[in-house]
Motif scaffolding. Sequence first.
Motif, mmCIF file in Angstrom:
data_model
loop_
_atom_site.group_PDB
_atom_site.id
_atom_site.type_symbol
_atom_site.label_atom_id
_atom_site.label_comp_id
_atom_site.label_asym_id
_atom_site.label_seq_id
_atom_site.Cartn_x
_atom_site.Cartn_y
_atom_site.Cartn_z
ATOM 1 N N ARG A 224 0.821 -1.207 0.000
ATOM 2 C CA ARG A 224 0.000 0.000 0.000
ATOM 3 C C ARG A 224 0.855 1.257 0.000
ATOM 4 N NH1 ARG A 224 -5.224 -0.830 1.102
ATOM 5 N NH2 ARG A 224 -5.489 1.152 2.186
ATOM 6 N N TRP A 225 2.078 1.116 -0.520
ATOM 7 C CA TRP A 225 2.997 2.253 -0.543
ATOM 8 C C TRP A 225 2.734 3.136 -1.753
ATOM 9 C CZ3 TRP A 225 5.627 3.415 3.676
ATOM 10 C CH2 TRP A 225 5.885 2.399 4.592
ATOM 11 N N LEU A 226 1.578 3.767 -1.742
ATOM 12 C CA LEU A 226 1.162 4.575 -2.877
ATOM 13 C C LEU A 226 0.533 5.871 -2.416
ATOM 14 C CD1 LEU A 226 0.549 4.099 -6.223
ATOM 15 C CD2 LEU A 226 -1.668 4.719 -5.264
ATOM 16 N N ALA A 227 0.852 6.938 -3.121
ATOM 17 C CA ALA A 227 0.268 8.250 -2.856
ATOM 18 C C ALA A 227 -0.328 8.818 -4.133
ATOM 19 C CB ALA A 227 1.331 9.210 -2.318
ATOM 20 N N TYR B 224 -1.476 12.638 -5.894
ATOM 21 C CA TYR B 224 -1.317 14.087 -5.846
ATOM 22 C C TYR B 224 -2.196 14.752 -6.902
ATOM 23 C CZ TYR B 224 3.002 12.930 -3.387
ATOM 24 O OH TYR B 224 3.925 12.432 -2.496
ATOM 25 N N HIS C 266 -2.046 18.233 -9.151
ATOM 26 C CA HIS C 266 -1.091 19.269 -9.526
ATOM 27 C C HIS C 266 -1.733 20.235 -10.506
ATOM 28 C CE1 HIS C 266 3.122 20.470 -11.194
ATOM 29 N NE2 HIS C 266 2.702 21.280 -10.230
ATOM 30 N N ALA D 81 2.536 24.082 -6.479
ATOM 31 C CA ALA D 81 3.164 22.854 -6.026
ATOM 32 C C ALA D 81 2.143 21.724 -6.027
ATOM 33 C CB ALA D 81 3.727 23.049 -4.628
ATOM 34 N N PRO D 82 2.584 20.497 -6.247
ATOM 35 C CA PRO D 82 1.674 19.365 -6.119
ATOM 36 C C PRO D 82 1.078 19.319 -4.711
ATOM 37 C CG PRO D 82 3.680 18.682 -7.226
ATOM 38 C CD PRO D 82 3.926 20.068 -6.703
ATOM 39 N N LEU E 142 -0.639 16.750 -1.888
ATOM 40 C CA LEU E 142 -0.882 15.370 -1.485
ATOM 41 C C LEU E 142 -2.346 15.188 -1.135
ATOM 42 C CD1 LEU E 142 0.275 12.549 -0.681
ATOM 43 C CD2 LEU E 142 0.631 13.501 1.618
ATOM 44 N N TYR F 159 -2.467 9.077 0.900
ATOM 45 C CA TYR F 159 -1.239 8.350 1.157
ATOM 46 C C TYR F 159 -1.582 6.970 1.688
ATOM 47 C CZ TYR F 159 -2.052 9.652 6.031
ATOM 48 O OH TYR F 159 -2.614 9.818 7.260
ATOM 49 N N ALA F 160 -0.613 6.098 1.631
ATOM 50 C CA ALA F 160 -0.839 4.707 2.038
ATOM 51 C C ALA F 160 -2.075 4.116 1.338
ATOM 52 C CB ALA F 160 -0.979 4.603 3.561
ATOM 53 N N GLN G 218 -5.341 12.671 3.248
ATOM 54 C CA GLN G 218 -4.483 13.674 3.860
ATOM 55 C C GLN G 218 -5.346 14.726 4.562
ATOM 56 O OE1 GLN G 218 -1.435 13.950 4.502
ATOM 57 N NE2 GLN G 218 -1.027 16.117 4.821
ATOM 58 N N TYR H 76 -1.437 12.618 -10.229
ATOM 59 C CA TYR H 76 -0.313 11.693 -10.322
ATOM 60 C C TYR H 76 -0.378 10.669 -9.195
ATOM 61 C CZ TYR H 76 1.988 15.116 -13.386
ATOM 62 O OH TYR H 76 2.304 15.984 -14.415
ATOM 63 N N GLN I 170 2.149 7.917 -7.166
ATOM 64 C CA GLN I 170 3.579 7.834 -6.849
ATOM 65 C C GLN I 170 3.802 6.648 -5.926
ATOM 66 O OE1 GLN I 170 4.992 10.341 -3.685
ATOM 67 N NE2 GLN I 170 6.391 8.594 -3.461
ATOM 68 N N ALA J 64 5.967 4.679 -3.153
ATOM 69 C CA ALA J 64 6.926 4.980 -2.093
ATOM 70 C C ALA J 64 7.482 3.682 -1.505
ATOM 71 C CB ALA J 64 6.247 5.808 -1.005
ATOM 72 N N LEU K 200 5.999 14.600 -13.371
ATOM 73 C CA LEU K 200 6.886 14.781 -12.230
ATOM 74 C C LEU K 200 7.979 13.717 -12.251
ATOM 75 C CD1 LEU K 200 4.162 15.433 -9.516
ATOM 76 C CD2 LEU K 200 5.494 17.130 -10.797
ATOM 77 N N PHE L 291 11.240 21.357 -7.735
ATOM 78 C CA PHE L 291 10.547 21.449 -6.452
ATOM 79 C C PHE L 291 11.357 20.733 -5.374
ATOM 80 C CE2 PHE L 291 6.441 23.056 -7.788
ATOM 81 C CZ PHE L 291 6.242 22.565 -9.075
ATOM 82 N N ASN M 99 8.115 8.090 2.191
ATOM 83 C CA ASN M 99 8.391 8.925 1.020
ATOM 84 C C ASN M 99 7.151 9.291 0.223
ATOM 85 O OD1 ASN M 99 11.322 9.500 0.876
ATOM 86 N ND2 ASN M 99 11.397 7.277 1.152
ATOM 87 N N TRP M 100 6.193 9.892 0.935
ATOM 88 C CA TRP M 100 5.172 10.694 0.255
ATOM 89 C C TRP M 100 5.246 12.067 0.862
ATOM 90 C CZ3 TRP M 100 2.728 5.708 1.221
ATOM 91 C CH2 TRP M 100 2.478 5.471 2.582
ATOM 92 N N PHE M 101 4.828 13.060 0.082
ATOM 93 C CA PHE M 101 5.264 14.424 0.362
ATOM 94 C C PHE M 101 4.084 15.356 0.598
ATOM 95 C CE2 PHE M 101 9.110 12.573 -0.727
ATOM 96 C CZ PHE M 101 9.004 11.947 -1.949
ATOM 97 N N ASP M 102 3.955 15.746 1.877
ATOM 98 C CA ASP M 102 2.874 16.662 2.222
ATOM 99 C C ASP M 102 3.344 18.105 2.303
ATOM 100 O OD1 ASP M 102 2.766 16.273 5.858
ATOM 101 O OD2 ASP M 102 4.433 16.158 4.451
ATOM 102 N N TRP N 75 5.725 21.016 0.328
ATOM 103 C CA TRP N 75 6.377 21.340 -0.935
ATOM 104 C C TRP N 75 6.823 22.801 -0.954
ATOM 105 C CZ3 TRP N 75 6.816 18.039 -5.310
ATOM 106 C CH2 TRP N 75 6.195 16.791 -5.169
ATOM 107 N N GLY N 76 7.938 23.029 -1.627
ATOM 108 C CA GLY N 76 8.309 24.395 -1.959
ATOM 109 C C GLY N 76 7.463 24.886 -3.128
ATOM 110 N N GLN N 77 7.611 26.160 -3.437
ATOM 111 C CA GLN N 77 6.771 26.753 -4.484
ATOM 112 C C GLN N 77 7.300 26.467 -5.890
ATOM 113 O OE1 GLN N 77 9.130 28.380 -2.916
ATOM 114 N NE2 GLN N 77 9.821 30.206 -4.018
ATOM 115 N N GLY N 78 8.497 25.901 -5.979
ATOM 116 C CA GLY N 78 9.085 25.602 -7.278
ATOM 117 C C GLY N 78 10.036 26.698 -7.734
#
Lengths: 107, 125
Positions: free
Chosen positions: A31-34, A36, A38, A43-44, A46, A49-50, A55, A87, A89, A91, B45, B95, B110-113, B115-118
């Motif tokens: 279940r290592w999937l997220a 997003y 965009h 910025a993307p 989230l 997750y999982a 979120q 997207y 992703q 993990a 991405l 980013f 490693n999922w990302f909540d 983020w910078g603005q780019g």
Amino acid sequence: DIQMTQSPSSVSASVGDRVTFTCRASQHISRWLAWYQHKSGEAPKLLIYAASSLQSGVPSRFSGSGSGTDFILTISSLQPEDFGTYYCQQANSFPITFGQGTRLEIK
Amino acid sequence: QVQLVQSGAEVKKPGSSVKVSCKASGGTFSSYTVTWVRQAPGQGLEWMGRFIPVLNVSKYAQKFQGRVTTTADRSTTTAYLELRSLTSEDTGVYFCAGSAYDMSSDSEVNWFDLWGQGTLVTVSS
């Protein structure tokens, strides 16, 4: 490397529609999937997750399901602000990989 | 609440290097990893690499091995991405993203909540 394949590549739907996005991993990722969202120039964001955890701050119309290699993101009732590219992703392992994205257009 | 603020747009010549910064405001790096993701024009991405500031260790995508370096200055809570030998294919938005790191168990998610603005990097002669 784990390849992530999303379908469809683009979708056009109306406000209030139920929309689903599919993501397939080339290897088992549990279940290592997220997921997003965009939007261009931002910025993307989230969403999930999982595979199925929402979120904090994300509307409950977004939900995720799946495990292993096949995953789904669902928007239960599409809203105007939901346009953008979505997207998945993985993990599970390095290198981290993203799907190629599904572009959502609001009719 | 930690926020990531990136440096401004850059225009570079082919063959040169670029260094993009990512400052964590409102927090420290002690419980985060810093990941770099780029988006080329019209593309999706792409994960470039991950850096753990508290351990000073990195992992990079094979594609960038040998010409990318990620570092951090913990005193200023700023992470850096340096990319060398630039070509036009390196044009894109870069980013930084943060994710949780637990030093006590050496575990990362490693999922990302965060983020910078780019940062737009344009490589052009």
